[in-house]
Structures are given as C-alpha cells and as structure tokens.
Design an enzyme around this catalytic site. Sequence first.
Site, PDB file in Angstrom:
ATOM      1  CB  ILE A  17      -1.264  -5.572   8.615  1.00 28.76           C
ATOM      2  CG1 ILE A  17      -0.567  -5.975   9.923  1.00 28.76           C
ATOM      3  CG2 ILE A  17      -0.535  -4.393   7.969  1.00 28.76           C
ATOM      4  CD1 ILE A  17       0.884  -6.362   9.765  1.00 28.76           C
TER       5      ILE A  17
ATOM      6  CE  LYS B 243      -0.288  -7.089   5.808  1.00 29.96           C
ATOM      7  NZ  LYS B 243      -1.158  -7.621   4.756  1.00 29.96           N
TER       8      LYS B 243
ATOM      9  CB  THR C 282      -0.942  -0.004   1.212  1.00 27.58           C
ATOM     10  OG1 THR C 282      -1.704  -1.211   1.205  1.00 27.58           O
ATOM     11  CG2 THR C 282      -1.893   1.178   1.192  1.00 27.58           C
TER      12      THR C 282
ATOM     13  CE1 TYR D  95       1.051  -9.338   2.926  1.00 29.93           C
ATOM     14  CE2 TYR D  95       2.461  -7.591   2.091  1.00 29.93           C
ATOM     15  CZ  TYR D  95       1.212  -8.154   2.239  1.00 29.93           C
ATOM     16  OH  TYR D  95       0.112  -7.527   1.693  1.00 29.93           O
TER      17      TYR D  95
END
Length: 316
Positions: free
Chosen positions: A213, A169, A51, A139
């Site tokens: 998240i 994540k 992001t 991640y």
Amino acid sequence: MDRDDVSWRGYWPAAPTPFTAAGALDEQAWRALLRLYAAQGVHGVLVNGSTGEWFSQTPAERRRVAEIAVAELSGRIPVVVGVTAYTPGEAIDLARHAAEAGADGVLATPPPYVHPGPEEILAFFREVSSATDLPFMVYNWPRGVSVDISAHPGLTRRLADLDQVVAIKDSTGDWLRMLGTVEAVSDQVRVFGSFLHRRGLAVLMELGGDGNIDGGGLGAPFAVPYYDAVAAGNAKAARGWADRYAGLSTRLINPDYSGVYGTPIAQLKAAMAILGQPGGHLRPPLLPIGDAAALDAIGAVLRESGLAEALTRGVR
C-alpha cells in the site's frame, strides 16, 4: 474472519486527498483521482490514511471522502477506509459510517501521540475492530505514531487472532521486523509490506506476503504489472518491473519512509502536479515545496525513471 475472507492483494495507492487552493475539499479532483486509479488497474485503494491527510480533515469531511470513494469504485476494486483517531470512540464512529457507506473494510493505526503499551494497543484494536462487521486491517506505522507493534513479542499474533482482523499493513521501516510479521501471521491474515524489489519478490514467492500500500500510487505503471506477474508466477517479468519501480521510489523515498526532497505528502503532491495528476493542494500544517531546485530534482526523477513516458504511452 481470516485472510481467506477477503481477496485483498497487489498494489494499492494510499490516496492523497485533494484540496483546493483555498483549502476546501476538492470533490471534482477527488473523483478524477479515483477514476485514474481505476484506469491504472490498481488492486485496491486506501482512503483517509496518513497520505490522505486525515489529521487535517473534519469528521464530516472524512465521511464525505469515504462516501465518494465508495460511490466511484464500489464493485470494481476494494475500498478500505482509514479510521485512525485518538480514542476508540472516534474511530468507531468513523468505522460505522464506513460500513453504512458500503466500504469493503477499515484500517487504523494505534492512537497517535499516546504511545500506548502492548495491552493498550490490543484493547484499542479489539474494541474498534469489533464495532462493525467489516474486515479490519491493522496498520503498523511507527514513523507516524511512535509505536512499533512488531517490536513487542507476540503482539502481532494476538492482533491477528482478533475476530475481524484479516490484514496487517506493516510499515515499520525495519525490513527484518517486517519479515518477522510475514513469518508470524501471513498464514492467518493478509500482509501488506515492503515487497516491491528483488528481495521482496523472493519473499513473496517463498515465504508469504500479499501486497504494497503505497503513498500516492505514483509507481502504479510499474507496480501493477509487477504484482500481476507475481500472481502469474512469472518471476522474470516481476524482476524487470521491480527494477523499474526501484528506479523511481528509491530516489524519492528514504528507507525510513521520509521524503528525499520534502515531507512525503508535499513531495507526492508536487510530483503529481508535475505529471498533471489531480493531487490537489496541501492543507496546513503541511506546506508546498517552494524550492525550485527541489522541484527540478523531482521532475528529473520522474523523467529519468521512465515514469513520465510510461504514463504518456500507457505502458504497463
């Protein structure tokens, strides 16, 4: 290290990086956004993730974004810095800078575009995670890198066994695979996944898991009190906040993490602009949403979900 070496939990925004209309890093807006997150009571912040448009920043800009985030938030909430890169060397350089800057941890996906196999994924994370003393978050982001860690039997556990890995994540988009991650490693590392709904609440209360998240953090007025209620063991209050969050998120984001009205980051920055938040502009290759009907629809979601009113009144 393991999950007990960090206190990471709750609702974290994956922060967008504000740029000016001319394409420069907007440091003033970035500081204002970080202060907004702190005022909203979020439990941590991830910077320079997907992001955050890490892919369109220079290495110097990524370092500057990290430095400002640490300066603004250090000692208040955890700051984890994304160091995703195509090679271990690039990721290591960014991780070492994050450590020097005072970050609380670093995060990376498997190398994008490369489509590495399980042994290559393990070798990459072993090398990058061991390059500093910082706690490390793996991640899993199949939509972004075309590799799903959870699809390889036993790989998640092998990654969790790495010395510096304290969290995963898991954004697989396959909810049952995400649950498999929780079952496999939540006793050993923190797991951030998809828990901001009633099914997720049941998992948090009974099976495990630690937080979300969330791209941009739009839902903070609903998600922060949700996780505070979870921490207090107040399932009734948590269900109410989960329903309010779902009334926002399910109308903007599809189950595979694509956007309903545009690409996710463009949609996020459009929503932030409507709300008067310092999200800034996009950088190419991303383009702003120019369709008036789509912008009107995004505005309607913000109003009808109660988010705009919650932000105006400071409701939590």
